[in-house]
Design a protein around this motif. Sequence first.
Motif, PDB file in Angstrom:
ATOM      1  N   LYS A 208      71.965  38.594  61.632  1.00  0.00           N
ATOM      2  CA  LYS A 208      71.322  39.759  62.490  1.00  0.00           C
ATOM      3  C   LYS A 208      70.109  39.099  62.959  1.00  0.00           C
ATOM      4  CE  LYS A 208      72.579  42.912  58.590  1.00  0.00           C
ATOM      5  NZ  LYS A 208      71.848  43.874  57.508  1.00  0.00           N
ATOM      6  N   GLN A 209      70.048  39.677  64.248  1.00  0.00           N
ATOM      7  CA  GLN A 209      69.042  39.076  65.260  1.00  0.00           C
ATOM      8  C   GLN A 209      68.199  40.372  65.931  1.00  0.00           C
ATOM      9  OE1 GLN A 209      71.758  36.798  67.636  1.00  0.00           O
ATOM     10  NE2 GLN A 209      70.733  35.055  67.087  1.00  0.00           N
ATOM     11  N   TYR A 210      66.978  40.142  66.270  1.00  0.00           N
ATOM     12  CA  TYR A 210      66.046  41.068  67.270  1.00  0.00           C
ATOM     13  C   TYR A 210      66.193  40.423  68.597  1.00  0.00           C
ATOM     14  CZ  TYR A 210      61.721  38.556  66.422  1.00  0.00           C
ATOM     15  OH  TYR A 210      60.736  37.660  66.395  1.00  0.00           O
TER      16      TYR A 210
ATOM     17  N   THR B  38      73.526  52.328  62.372  1.00  0.00           N
ATOM     18  CA  THR B  38      74.829  52.505  63.048  1.00  0.00           C
ATOM     19  C   THR B  38      75.025  51.635  64.256  1.00  0.00           C
ATOM     20  OG1 THR B  38      74.513  54.938  62.860  1.00  0.00           O
ATOM     21  CG2 THR B  38      76.232  54.263  64.671  1.00  0.00           C
ATOM     22  N   ILE B  39      76.200  51.173  64.230  1.00  0.00           N
ATOM     23  CA  ILE B  39      76.471  49.905  65.208  1.00  0.00           C
ATOM     24  C   ILE B  39      77.333  50.715  66.429  1.00  0.00           C
ATOM     25  CG2 ILE B  39      76.299  48.032  63.731  1.00  0.00           C
ATOM     26  CD1 ILE B  39      79.118  47.898  64.120  1.00  0.00           C
ATOM     27  N   VAL B  40      77.289  49.843  67.517  1.00  0.00           N
ATOM     28  CA  VAL B  40      78.258  50.332  68.694  1.00  0.00           C
ATOM     29  C   VAL B  40      79.084  48.912  68.939  1.00  0.00           C
ATOM     30  CG1 VAL B  40      78.726  50.832  71.001  1.00  0.00           C
ATOM     31  CG2 VAL B  40      76.936  52.047  69.584  1.00  0.00           C
ATOM     32  N   GLU B  41      80.259  48.904  68.897  1.00  0.00           N
ATOM     33  CA  GLU B  41      80.983  47.598  68.891  1.00  0.00           C
ATOM     34  C   GLU B  41      82.376  47.891  69.862  1.00  0.00           C
ATOM     35  OE1 GLU B  41      82.611  46.003  65.461  1.00  0.00           O
ATOM     36  OE2 GLU B  41      83.688  47.760  64.680  1.00  0.00           O
ATOM     37  N   ALA B  42      82.824  46.734  70.428  1.00  0.00           N
ATOM     38  CA  ALA B  42      84.323  46.763  70.821  1.00  0.00           C
ATOM     39  C   ALA B  42      85.018  46.016  69.814  1.00  0.00           C
ATOM     40  CB  ALA B  42      84.331  46.132  72.261  1.00  0.00           C
ATOM     41  N   PRO B  43      85.940  46.584  68.764  1.00  0.00           N
ATOM     42  CA  PRO B  43      86.196  46.176  67.662  1.00  0.00           C
ATOM     43  C   PRO B  43      87.590  45.093  67.942  1.00  0.00           C
ATOM     44  CG  PRO B  43      87.013  48.392  67.988  1.00  0.00           C
ATOM     45  CD  PRO B  43      86.020  48.199  68.894  1.00  0.00           C
TER      46      PRO B  43
ATOM     47  N   SER C 142      77.465  50.165  57.256  1.00  0.00           N
ATOM     48  CA  SER C 142      77.469  50.015  55.825  1.00  0.00           C
ATOM     49  C   SER C 142      79.165  49.972  55.480  1.00  0.00           C
ATOM     50  CB  SER C 142      76.760  51.170  54.979  1.00  0.00           C
ATOM     51  OG  SER C 142      77.541  52.378  55.253  1.00  0.00           O
ATOM     52  N   SER C 143      79.915  50.316  56.477  1.00  0.00           N
ATOM     53  CA  SER C 143      81.594  50.316  56.380  1.00  0.00           C
ATOM     54  C   SER C 143      81.856  49.034  57.238  1.00  0.00           C
ATOM     55  CB  SER C 143      82.054  51.422  56.962  1.00  0.00           C
ATOM     56  OG  SER C 143      81.927  51.635  58.318  1.00  0.00           O
TER      57      SER C 143
ATOM     58  N   GLY D 279      75.755  45.925  56.588  1.00  0.00           N
ATOM     59  CA  GLY D 279      74.501  46.950  56.207  1.00  0.00           C
ATOM     60  C   GLY D 279      73.335  47.026  57.550  1.00  0.00           C
ATOM     61  N   SER D 280      72.145  47.734  56.919  1.00  0.00           N
ATOM     62  CA  SER D 280      71.465  48.045  58.064  1.00  0.00           C
ATOM     63  C   SER D 280      70.759  46.762  58.734  1.00  0.00           C
ATOM     64  CB  SER D 280      70.480  48.702  57.105  1.00  0.00           C
ATOM     65  OG  SER D 280      70.840  50.113  56.736  1.00  0.00           O
ATOM     66  N   ALA D 281      70.050  47.317  60.081  1.00  0.00           N
ATOM     67  CA  ALA D 281      69.098  46.388  60.630  1.00  0.00           C
ATOM     68  C   ALA D 281      67.431  46.702  60.375  1.00  0.00           C
ATOM     69  CB  ALA D 281      69.476  46.544  62.095  1.00  0.00           C
ATOM     70  N   SER D 282      66.824  45.922  61.167  1.00  0.00           N
ATOM     71  CA  SER D 282      65.569  46.104  60.811  1.00  0.00           C
ATOM     72  C   SER D 282      64.910  47.019  61.973  1.00  0.00           C
ATOM     73  CB  SER D 282      64.736  44.619  61.057  1.00  0.00           C
ATOM     74  OG  SER D 282      64.787  43.750  59.880  1.00  0.00           O
ATOM     75  N   ARG D 283      65.661  46.960  63.062  1.00  0.00           N
ATOM     76  CA  ARG D 283      64.948  47.977  64.152  1.00  0.00           C
ATOM     77  C   ARG D 283      66.287  48.292  65.081  1.00  0.00           C
ATOM     78  NH1 ARG D 283      63.926  43.031  64.304  1.00  0.00           N
ATOM     79  NH2 ARG D 283      61.766  43.165  63.458  1.00  0.00           N
TER      80      ARG D 283
END
Length: 247
Positions: free
Chosen positions: A163-165, A136-141, A153-154, A105-109
């Motif tokens: 989740k961290q800031y 939207t995230i960016v990851e090395a899956p 969301s997927s 799910g979504s992040a705060s910022r």
Amino acid sequence: MKKRQIVAGLAASSFLVIGSAFPALASTESSSLEELVKLNPGATASELKASLSEVASDEDITLNQAIDKALSESQESVAEATSPLPIDGVGTPASGSGGGTLVLGSASRKGDVFVTPASTLGYPHGHTGIYYNTTTIVEAPGTDKVSRSISASSVKVAKGAVKQYIKTTTTKRSAAADHSYKYLRGREYSSSFASNKYINTPKMNCSQLVWAAYKAASGIDLDGNGGLGVYPFNIKDSSLTITYKTL
């Protein structure tokens, strides 16, 4: 690090020759390197040795000391990623996508990060990614996949994911997020976490990508223990990351 440049490439290890005159050292090195390979599934002994040869030169230590240091850090990472986590957090793939039962799910910022329990071929180190924007995230899956952007969301994560800031300015968080999206997608996956603190390599793993995004764009080092490599839980435990949600 004294001389280490955060750039692409692996140095040759030709300056270090373990000959028959040093059988005890060679035996110790071989044993530690073999264990390190097991804790970095997919990486080869030659890859790890070449990478750590560069580290040994930069740190003014022997190759054997670099291997032992990397092994100790890898063992600590596995222990931390395993012991405090629920059973369903162990044995999941080294990917935020499809690696659990909970929707990330979504992040705060923009520029937030997530860290989730995950493992590679049975060895848990966790998984992490950065939010390009709040959805939207960016990851090395993971193995045989390239780094990418994907809707949060997927993405499925395991129980215990956080989740961290980052404790910095909005400008620096935004710069790191933009860097990950513009420059760090499409990279092949690297199986070596042992010495992965480079901001621009053809291959990247998950924690390297997050670390590199902040280091390159904002000069922020998210490696919580300052070791030779950066693992997902090093980012989680950094004094610069603040957990605001646990799944």
